[in-house]
Write a protein that holds these residues in place. Structure first.
Motif, PDB file in Angstrom:
ATOM      1  N   PRO A  23       0.327  -1.772  -0.587  1.00 53.01           N
ATOM      2  CA  PRO A  23       0.031  -0.035   0.261  1.00 53.01           C
ATOM      3  C   PRO A  23       0.625   1.089   0.069  1.00 53.01           C
ATOM      4  O   PRO A  23       1.918   1.253   0.214  1.00 53.01           O
ATOM      5  CB  PRO A  23      -0.828  -0.253   1.000  1.00 53.01           C
ATOM      6  N   VAL A  24       0.974   2.884  -0.640  1.00 53.33           N
ATOM      7  CA  VAL A  24       1.043   3.673  -0.508  1.00 53.33           C
ATOM      8  C   VAL A  24       0.207   4.891   0.297  1.00 53.33           C
ATOM      9  O   VAL A  24      -0.666   4.827   0.662  1.00 53.33           O
ATOM     10  CB  VAL A  24       1.174   4.065  -2.488  1.00 53.33           C
ATOM     11  N   THR A  25       1.018   4.822   0.993  1.00 57.52           N
ATOM     12  CA  THR A  25       1.125   5.666   1.984  1.00 57.52           C
ATOM     13  C   THR A  25       1.175   6.992   1.518  1.00 57.52           C
ATOM     14  O   THR A  25       1.447   7.755   1.072  1.00 57.52           O
ATOM     15  CB  THR A  25       1.602   6.341   3.361  1.00 57.52           C
ATOM     16  N   ALA A  26      -0.344   7.698   1.900  1.00 54.02           N
ATOM     17  CA  ALA A  26      -0.538   9.205   1.776  1.00 54.02           C
ATOM     18  C   ALA A  26       0.212  10.346   2.521  1.00 54.02           C
ATOM     19  O   ALA A  26       0.684   9.924   3.396  1.00 54.02           O
ATOM     20  CB  ALA A  26      -1.617   9.564   2.279  1.00 54.02           C
ATOM     21  N   ILE A  74      -2.097  16.036  -7.343  1.00 56.47           N
ATOM     22  CA  ILE A  74      -2.870  15.157  -5.908  1.00 56.47           C
ATOM     23  C   ILE A  74      -1.808  13.525  -5.996  1.00 56.47           C
ATOM     24  O   ILE A  74      -2.109  13.400  -4.889  1.00 56.47           O
ATOM     25  CB  ILE A  74      -4.481  15.252  -6.384  1.00 56.47           C
ATOM     26  N   ALA A  75      -1.845  13.069  -7.078  1.00 57.13           N
ATOM     27  CA  ALA A  75      -0.943  11.626  -6.803  1.00 57.13           C
ATOM     28  C   ALA A  75       0.225  11.812  -6.151  1.00 57.13           C
ATOM     29  O   ALA A  75       0.066  10.969  -5.727  1.00 57.13           O
ATOM     30  CB  ALA A  75      -1.289  10.898  -8.217  1.00 57.13           C
ATOM     31  N   ARG A  76       0.932  12.475  -6.150  1.00 57.05           N
ATOM     32  CA  ARG A  76       2.232  12.467  -6.078  1.00 57.05           C
ATOM     33  C   ARG A  76       1.754  12.732  -4.321  1.00 57.05           C
ATOM     34  O   ARG A  76       2.511  12.380  -3.573  1.00 57.05           O
ATOM     35  CB  ARG A  76       2.609  14.032  -5.757  1.00 57.05           C
ATOM     36  N   HIS A  77       0.706  13.288  -3.492  1.00 56.03           N
ATOM     37  CA  HIS A  77       0.004  13.163  -2.266  1.00 56.03           C
ATOM     38  C   HIS A  77      -0.206  12.010  -1.706  1.00 56.03           C
ATOM     39  O   HIS A  77      -0.266  11.213  -0.766  1.00 56.03           O
ATOM     40  CB  HIS A  77      -0.856  14.223  -1.895  1.00 56.03           C
ATOM     41  N   ASP A  78      -1.750  11.924  -2.609  1.00 60.31           N
ATOM     42  CA  ASP A  78      -3.158  10.398  -2.606  1.00 60.31           C
ATOM     43  C   ASP A  78      -3.023   9.955  -3.438  1.00 60.31           C
ATOM     44  O   ASP A  78      -4.083  10.840  -3.316  1.00 60.31           O
ATOM     45  CB  ASP A  78      -3.275  11.033  -1.971  1.00 60.31           C
ATOM     46  N   PRO A  79      -2.014   8.917  -4.328  1.00 56.69           N
ATOM     47  CA  PRO A  79      -2.870   8.462  -4.989  1.00 56.69           C
ATOM     48  C   PRO A  79      -3.911   7.936  -5.926  1.00 56.69           C
ATOM     49  O   PRO A  79      -4.619   7.380  -6.364  1.00 56.69           O
ATOM     50  CB  PRO A  79      -1.707   7.057  -5.566  1.00 56.69           C
ATOM     51  N   ALA A  80      -4.628   7.574  -4.082  1.00 53.67           N
ATOM     52  CA  ALA A  80      -5.981   6.583  -3.924  1.00 53.67           C
ATOM     53  C   ALA A  80      -7.091   7.526  -4.301  1.00 53.67           C
ATOM     54  O   ALA A  80      -8.021   7.454  -4.706  1.00 53.67           O
ATOM     55  CB  ALA A  80      -6.346   5.637  -3.071  1.00 53.67           C
ATOM     56  N   THR A  82      -9.514  10.830  -4.293  1.00 49.79           N
ATOM     57  CA  THR A  82     -10.200  11.769  -6.139  1.00 49.79           C
ATOM     58  C   THR A  82      -9.783  13.314  -5.871  1.00 49.79           C
ATOM     59  O   THR A  82      -9.893  13.433  -4.314  1.00 49.79           O
ATOM     60  CB  THR A  82     -11.488  11.764  -6.250  1.00 49.79           C
ATOM     61  N   PRO A  83      -9.723  13.897  -7.032  1.00 51.98           N
ATOM     62  CA  PRO A  83      -9.488  15.375  -5.872  1.00 51.98           C
ATOM     63  C   PRO A  83     -10.401  15.907  -4.982  1.00 51.98           C
ATOM     64  O   PRO A  83      -9.696  17.066  -4.266  1.00 51.98           O
ATOM     65  CB  PRO A  83      -9.969  16.216  -7.390  1.00 51.98           C
ATOM     66  N   GLU A  84     -11.586  15.518  -4.981  1.00 57.24           N
ATOM     67  CA  GLU A  84     -13.044  16.293  -3.841  1.00 57.24           C
ATOM     68  C   GLU A  84     -11.990  15.708  -2.623  1.00 57.24           C
ATOM     69  O   GLU A  84     -12.341  16.334  -1.879  1.00 57.24           O
ATOM     70  CB  GLU A  84     -14.101  16.037  -4.276  1.00 57.24           C
ATOM     71  N   GLN A  85     -12.125  13.740  -2.442  1.00 60.67           N
ATOM     72  CA  GLN A  85     -11.646  14.017  -1.441  1.00 60.67           C
ATOM     73  C   GLN A  85     -10.324  13.716  -0.731  1.00 60.67           C
ATOM     74  O   GLN A  85     -10.283  14.488   0.637  1.00 60.67           O
ATOM     75  CB  GLN A  85     -11.411  11.889  -1.718  1.00 60.67           C
ATOM     76  N   PHE A  86      -9.402  14.329  -1.853  1.00 61.98           N
ATOM     77  CA  PHE A  86      -8.245  15.316  -1.270  1.00 61.98           C
ATOM     78  C   PHE A  86      -8.388  16.394  -0.285  1.00 61.98           C
ATOM     79  O   PHE A  86      -7.868  16.832   0.386  1.00 61.98           O
ATOM     80  CB  PHE A  86      -7.076  15.272  -2.524  1.00 61.98           C
ATOM     81  N   ALA A  87      -8.926  17.315  -1.337  1.00 67.34           N
ATOM     82  CA  ALA A  87      -9.545  18.479  -0.210  1.00 67.34           C
ATOM     83  C   ALA A  87     -10.122  18.630   0.300  1.00 67.34           C
ATOM     84  O   ALA A  87     -10.206  19.078   1.805  1.00 67.34           O
ATOM     85  CB  ALA A  87     -10.572  18.961  -2.011  1.00 67.34           C
ATOM     86  N   THR A  88     -11.249  17.703   0.719  1.00 67.18           N
ATOM     87  CA  THR A  88     -11.654  17.763   2.218  1.00 67.18           C
ATOM     88  C   THR A  88     -10.839  16.642   3.119  1.00 67.18           C
ATOM     89  O   THR A  88     -10.992  17.179   4.589  1.00 67.18           O
ATOM     90  CB  THR A  88     -13.158  16.309   1.885  1.00 67.18           C
ATOM     91  N   SER A  89     -10.147  16.092   3.193  1.00 69.96           N
ATOM     92  CA  SER A  89      -9.042  15.894   4.069  1.00 69.96           C
ATOM     93  C   SER A  89      -7.901  16.164   3.810  1.00 69.96           C
ATOM     94  O   SER A  89      -7.642  16.302   5.373  1.00 69.96           O
ATOM     95  CB  SER A  89      -8.542  13.877   3.376  1.00 69.96           C
ATOM     96  N   VAL A  90      -7.632  17.295   3.674  1.00 67.74           N
ATOM     97  CA  VAL A  90      -6.595  18.220   3.451  1.00 67.74           C
ATOM     98  C   VAL A  90      -7.359  19.197   5.072  1.00 67.74           C
ATOM     99  O   VAL A  90      -6.777  19.743   5.729  1.00 67.74           O
ATOM    100  CB  VAL A  90      -6.374  18.924   2.732  1.00 67.74           C
ATOM    101  N   TYR A  91      -8.316  19.533   4.189  1.00 68.52           N
ATOM    102  CA  TYR A  91      -8.996  20.340   5.161  1.00 68.52           C
ATOM    103  C   TYR A  91      -9.482  19.414   7.107  1.00 68.52           C
ATOM    104  O   TYR A  91      -9.274  20.727   6.992  1.00 68.52           O
ATOM    105  CB  TYR A  91     -10.560  20.863   4.836  1.00 68.52           C
ATOM    106  N   ASN A  92      -9.835  18.465   6.898  1.00 63.02           N
ATOM    107  CA  ASN A  92     -10.573  17.522   8.140  1.00 63.02           C
ATOM    108  C   ASN A  92      -8.824  17.982   8.556  1.00 63.02           C
ATOM    109  O   ASN A  92      -8.787  17.663   9.933  1.00 63.02           O
ATOM    110  CB  ASN A  92     -10.774  16.960   8.020  1.00 63.02           C
TER     111      ASN A  92
END
Length: 384
Positions: A23-26, A74-80, A82-92
């Motif tokens: 697994p690739v860690t974000a 975004i794939a450089r930070h979290d390959p798994a 989606t762009p929307e999921q990445f934005a929500t994760s960073v926010y939280n």
């Protein structure tokens, strides 16, 4: 084949399989101290000052926390994700909006993904969703398509400040340096100086007129040169003549004709009088039509409908439908609307003011009525 080569031929595929299955860690970006994490390096220093000034003004009044994040991909930070999921994760992860009465906003731009998003916290008033959609579609995406990513972020943050009713924020002017006194006074000329011995002396007004006339001639020459270059064939150097009506439509494909009909893109067809070649030039217009991820034409329209209104007990939802008028591609997403929290009315009601979600003291500085720091995926996205 030696024993070592035999073992290598067996072990190498096995090791590669394990590496592929691992697994690739974000690796999420670190939270910025000044509100801006420009990992893509696209924000100009002058625009960064304007953005920081607007962020500070928003935190003071009306009390909303804004962060800006740019990434190359975004794939450089979290390959798994989606762009929307990445934005929500960073926010939280950053807990944007924690401790602010009106919660927070995250502005994200990913260059490789050609993606921009404004992520909203759960405590942001519901009417801001439509305003953020206008900021993404009407302010940020058009400027990025023009190659002005830094200006897009600057104008986007200023538009967010205007949507929340924050006072206009400008970058602090540089300090004024006091003049250094001279050792000896310098003699000054009279206010109206004329040299009787110089018949060619010019007044300030005449010199200004000459400079303006020269600038006008230079601008006209540059315009004429540009027109001559644009109206020359790149193949043979012949003159280009613009076609109109059916003659122009005959050289447009079905998608380009659809863009012309919808008014999202204007296509100009030029024919060379020398070699007969045709050149099609595209001029995108500011409209409600987005680019389709399947056929590539600006023929996608997005509509929003309420599935269920949020109540104090249950979450609500909105259905966002994107449909392409050219190839028929469509996508339907359901955006969750958080439940309305009941308004808490304090005993000393006269010392409090009411907003859409909670009660906050007029004399409080830094206290939060909503808590903030979490987003469930609200916001607006766009691609260019």
């Amino acid at each position: 084949m030696t024993m070592i080569q035999h073992l290598r031929s067996i072990a190498l595929p096995f090791i590669l399989t394990l590496l592929a299955a691992a697994p690739v860690t974000a690796q999420y970006p670190a939270e910025p101290g000044n509100g801006i994490a420009d990992l893509a390096g696209i924000i100009a220093p002058a625009d960064a000052e304007r953005i920081q000034a607007a962020i500070q003004a928003l935190q003071r009044d009306p009390g909303v926390d804004v962060r800006v994040l740019t990434v190359q991909g975004i794939a450089r930070h979290d390959p798994a994700a989606t762009p929307e999921q990445f934005a929500t994760s960073v926010y939280n992860r950053w807990r944007v909006g924690a401790g602010h009465p009106l919660d927070g906003v995250l502005v994200l731009v990913s260059m490789d993904d050609r993606f921009a998003r404004i992520e909203l916290g759960d405590g942001v008033p519901a009417h801001q969703d439509a305003r953020m959609r206008d900021v993404v579609d009407g302010v940020m995406i058009p400027r990025i398509r023009e190659g002005q990513a830094s200006a897009a972020l600057r104008e986007g943050v200023l538009s967010i400040a205007a949507a929340f009713g924050a006072p206009a924020a400008e970058a602090a002017p540089p300090p004024v340096q006091a003049p250094v006194p001279l050792a000896e006074p310098v003699p000054t000329l009279p206010s109206s100086y004329d040299n009787p011995n110089d018949e060619f002396a010019l007044s300030g007004g005449a010199l200004l007129l000459i400079l303006l006339a020269g600038a006008g001639v230079a601008a006209a020459g540059a315009y004429l040169y540009q027109r001559s270059v644009q109206n020359r064939c790149t193949r043979c150097g012949g003159t280009l003549v613009r076609l109109d009506g059916r003659a122009a439509a005959a050289h447009l494909d079905a998608g380009q004709q659809m863009e012309e009909e919808l008014g999202s893109v204007s296509h100009a067809v030029w024919r060379c009088t020398g070699c007969g070649a045709h050149d099609v030039r595209h001029d995108p217009k500011l409209s409600e039509w987005d680019r389709c991820r399947e056929c590539g034409y600006r023929t996608v329209r997005t509509t929003t409908s309420v599935v269920r209104e949020p109540t104090a007990e249950y979450d609500g939802g909105e259905q966002v439908t994107a449909t392409c008028a050219c190839c028929g591609w469509s996508r339907v997403d359901v955006v969750r609307q958080p439940a309305r929290r009941p308004v808490r009315v304090p005993e000393d009601r006269d010392r409090w003011r009411e907003d859409e979600t909670t009660w906050t003291r007029d004399d409080d500085s830094g206290s939060s009525g909503s808590g903030g720091g979490r987003s469930s995926g609200r916001g607006a996205s766009g691609r260019w």
